[in-house]
Design an enzyme around this catalytic site. Structure first.
Site, short mmCIF file in Angstrom:
data_model
loop_
_atom_site.label_atom_id
_atom_site.label_comp_id
_atom_site.label_asym_id
_atom_site.label_seq_id
_atom_site.Cartn_x
_atom_site.Cartn_y
_atom_site.Cartn_z
N PRO A 2 -2.32 6.40 2.54
CA PRO A 2 -2.17 7.82 2.22
C PRO A 2 -3.22 8.30 1.22
CG PRO A 2 -0.14 6.58 1.85
CD PRO A 2 -1.22 5.60 2.05
N GLU A 3 -3.90 9.34 1.58
CA GLU A 3 -4.80 10.03 0.66
C GLU A 3 -4.21 11.39 0.41
OE1 GLU A 3 -8.87 9.92 1.90
OE2 GLU A 3 -8.65 7.93 2.77
N HIS A 91 11.33 -4.03 4.13
CA HIS A 91 10.40 -3.48 3.15
C HIS A 91 10.88 -2.18 2.51
CE1 HIS A 91 7.58 -6.62 4.07
NE2 HIS A 91 7.64 -6.32 5.35
N ARG A 110 3.21 -3.70 1.51
CA ARG A 110 2.40 -4.46 0.57
C ARG A 110 2.94 -4.47 -0.86
NH1 ARG A 110 0.26 -5.85 4.59
NH2 ARG A 110 -1.93 -5.88 5.17
#
Length: 272
Positions: A2-3, A91, A110
């Site tokens: 995500p930006e 997750h 992550r």
DNA sequence: AGTGCGACCCGAACGC
DNA sequence: TGCGTTCGGGTCGCAC
């Protein structure tokens, strides 16, 4: 990954779903994700409600009564809205349960994302927020501003575009796209950019980020927004992830090199 | 102050 | 097939 456009999409989507609902319970399954005091985190959030969601750079800022919850999705963070009865997935690390029996679940393969709960009055003194540079749409993002900032940087312009203290919110995808649109070689030292090139970066940044936000961001790898809306900006990508494919402008093969350890895509003909 | 690099993570891709 | 190894990527913190 995500930006700014992805973060903006998540913000707009979540705002329609979670505001002013009482938070019944907070379940923390991966404590390292929380940077502030763990007990405070739970006790302050439970019984509270999200009043608004703001954004600064890539940081999402959830407004509560008296506090802000700062979250950074890093590369793979996602928020999902689910019925609380659905079983938890591997997750899903932080779960906020509302009193209408829905969950806001933070999912991060992550485990790179972070959350930090701060008092409202501390927002502008919080290091992460304080050091953010100009937003891509700010009227303060000018060629003069960039020229001054770049003059101190001997690093490749590609690396410098990722520096959040200069332009806030650009990540690897949009840095690659901005340099293509501005017709600048990513290896060129930032301090060597002309006024015109700085101006081109301003215009390219405005244009690309506006378009990316309108299209709901870019789906690369695992990214989806909270309602499963797929970002459509990937159709507009001119260079990113297009190694060996023909340049959409001149037909030259797009090249992929590492700059500062980051994958960089560019057209050797258009970006001399 | 600017620069470089390891650490944080774990799934995917790769090597044997 | 299956195991071990490498890689990536945003940000921080530390060393130079």
């Amino acid at each position: 990954m995500p930006e700014i456009a992805e973060v903006e999409t998540v913000r707009n989507t979540l705002k329609k779903q979670i505001l002013n609902k009482k938070i019944k319970k907070v379940n923390i399954r991966y404590a390292k994700m929380i940077e502030s005091d763990l007990k405070d985190f739970v006790s302050i959030l439970e019984g509270n409600e999200f009043l608004d969601i703001k954004r600064r750079g890539k940081w999402l800022i959830f407004e509560l009564h008296d506090h802000y919850l700062l979250t950074h999705l890093r590369m793979e963070g996602k928020f999902y809205l689910k019925n609380e009865e659905l079983s938890l997935e591997k997750h899903e690390h932080i779960i906020f349960t509302f009193d209408d029996n829905t969950d806001l679940r933070y999912h991060d393969t992550r485990k790179f994302g972070r959350m930090n709960l701060i008092k409202k009055e501390d927002l502008e003194n919080t290091e992460a927020i304080k050091k953010q540079g100009e937003e891509p749409f700010s009227k303060n993002l000018t060629a003069i501003y960039l020229k001054e900032k770049f003059s101190k940087k001997k690093l490749p312009i590609k690396t410098v575009l990722l520096d959040q203290t200069i332009i806030s919110g650009l990540g690897n995808i949009y840095a690659n796209e901005v340099l293509f649109a501005a017709k600048i070689n990513p290896l060129k030292k930032a301090c060597d950019l002309s006024n015109q090139e700085c101006q081109n970066i301003v215009l390219a940044t405005n244009e690309i980020i506006e378009s990316a936000i309108k299209m709901g961001g870019t789906t690369i790898k695992s990214y989806t927004s909270s309602l499963g809306v797929t970002g459509r900006f990937q159709q507009k990508l001119m260079v990113h992830k297009r190694e060996n494919e023909p340049c959409k402008v001149c037909n030259e093969k797009i090249v992929n090199i590492k700059i500062g350890g980051r994958s960089t895509y560019y057209c050797p003909f258009c970006q001399k």
